[in-house]
Design a protein around this motif. Sequence first.
Motif, PDB file in Angstrom:
ATOM      1  N   THR A   1      29.425  43.236  28.112  1.00 61.86           N
ATOM      2  CA  THR A   1      30.034  44.007  29.207  1.00 61.86           C
ATOM      3  C   THR A   1      30.260  43.100  30.410  1.00 61.86           C
ATOM      4  O   THR A   1      31.345  43.110  31.011  1.00 61.86           O
ATOM      5  CB  THR A   1      29.142  45.203  29.585  1.00 61.86           C
ATOM      6  OG1 THR A   1      29.069  46.092  28.459  1.00 61.86           O
ATOM      7  CG2 THR A   1      29.683  45.949  30.788  1.00 61.86           C
TER       8      THR A   1
ATOM      9  N   THR B   1      35.482  48.376  28.515  1.00 61.66           N
ATOM     10  CA  THR B   1      34.619  48.923  29.562  1.00 61.66           C
ATOM     11  C   THR B   1      35.456  49.850  30.421  1.00 61.66           C
ATOM     12  O   THR B   1      36.558  49.490  30.835  1.00 61.66           O
ATOM     13  CB  THR B   1      34.018  47.804  30.429  1.00 61.66           C
ATOM     14  OG1 THR B   1      33.321  46.882  29.578  1.00 61.66           O
ATOM     15  CG2 THR B   1      33.055  48.360  31.467  1.00 61.66           C
TER      16      THR B   1
ATOM     17  N   ARG C   1      35.676  51.955  33.902  1.00 59.35           N
ATOM     18  CA  ARG C   1      35.140  52.116  35.252  1.00 59.35           C
ATOM     19  C   ARG C   1      35.682  53.402  35.851  1.00 59.35           C
ATOM     20  O   ARG C   1      36.828  53.773  35.615  1.00 59.35           O
ATOM     21  CB  ARG C   1      35.520  50.930  36.136  1.00 59.35           C
ATOM     22  CG  ARG C   1      34.693  49.708  35.767  1.00 59.35           C
ATOM     23  CD  ARG C   1      34.667  48.710  36.852  1.00 59.35           C
ATOM     24  NE  ARG C   1      33.468  47.889  36.681  1.00 59.35           N
ATOM     25  CZ  ARG C   1      33.223  46.819  37.393  1.00 59.35           C
ATOM     26  NH1 ARG C   1      34.059  46.444  38.330  1.00 59.35           N
ATOM     27  NH2 ARG C   1      32.126  46.136  37.198  1.00 59.35           N
TER      28      ARG C   1
ATOM     29  N   ASN D   1      30.304  51.837  36.163  1.00 55.47           N
ATOM     30  CA  ASN D   1      30.678  51.560  34.781  1.00 55.47           C
ATOM     31  C   ASN D   1      30.325  52.816  34.001  1.00 55.47           C
ATOM     32  O   ASN D   1      29.157  53.109  33.768  1.00 55.47           O
ATOM     33  CB  ASN D   1      29.933  50.360  34.229  1.00 55.47           C
ATOM     34  CG  ASN D   1      30.391  49.082  34.867  1.00 55.47           C
ATOM     35  OD1 ASN D   1      31.529  48.955  35.282  1.00 55.47           O
ATOM     36  ND2 ASN D   1      29.495  48.123  34.954  1.00 55.47           N
TER      37      ASN D   1
ATOM     38  N   SER E   1      30.788  51.318  28.078  1.00 55.48           N
ATOM     39  CA  SER E   1      31.281  50.058  27.543  1.00 55.48           C
ATOM     40  C   SER E   1      30.977  50.058  26.048  1.00 55.48           C
ATOM     41  O   SER E   1      29.885  50.490  25.644  1.00 55.48           O
ATOM     42  CB  SER E   1      30.595  48.886  28.236  1.00 55.48           C
ATOM     43  OG  SER E   1      31.225  47.669  27.886  1.00 55.48           O
TER      44      SER E   1
END
Length: 107
Positions: free
Chosen positions: A8, A86, A88, A100, A103
Amino acid sequence: MAAAQRLTEHNLRTKQSQIDAWLATNPTEGKTQAFTSPAPNGEVSGRYVSKQPTPMPDGSGNTIPGTGYKDHGLTPQAIDVKNVNTIRKYDSRLDPPYINLTSMPAP
């Protein structure tokens, strides 16, 4: 768990300029954005199974035989993948203004 964190972090460092550009657009509260990049040194990032058949990594448009719940019910084949995705989520109350959300390995 250590590999997941390392992959990540690698993804986010690789995509930092795209993350900065996304933040510069002043996303709406709660907006999510996915950032995907290859794992370092071509390593396998994990196993992947999907509802849809998984595309061949060669870009041919064909799919990997035996993959996807849609075509193979409860017995689809999981495959090794070499990318990290990942996601966000923008939250203006935070500094920096995102979390986050998740992921995962990705084809």
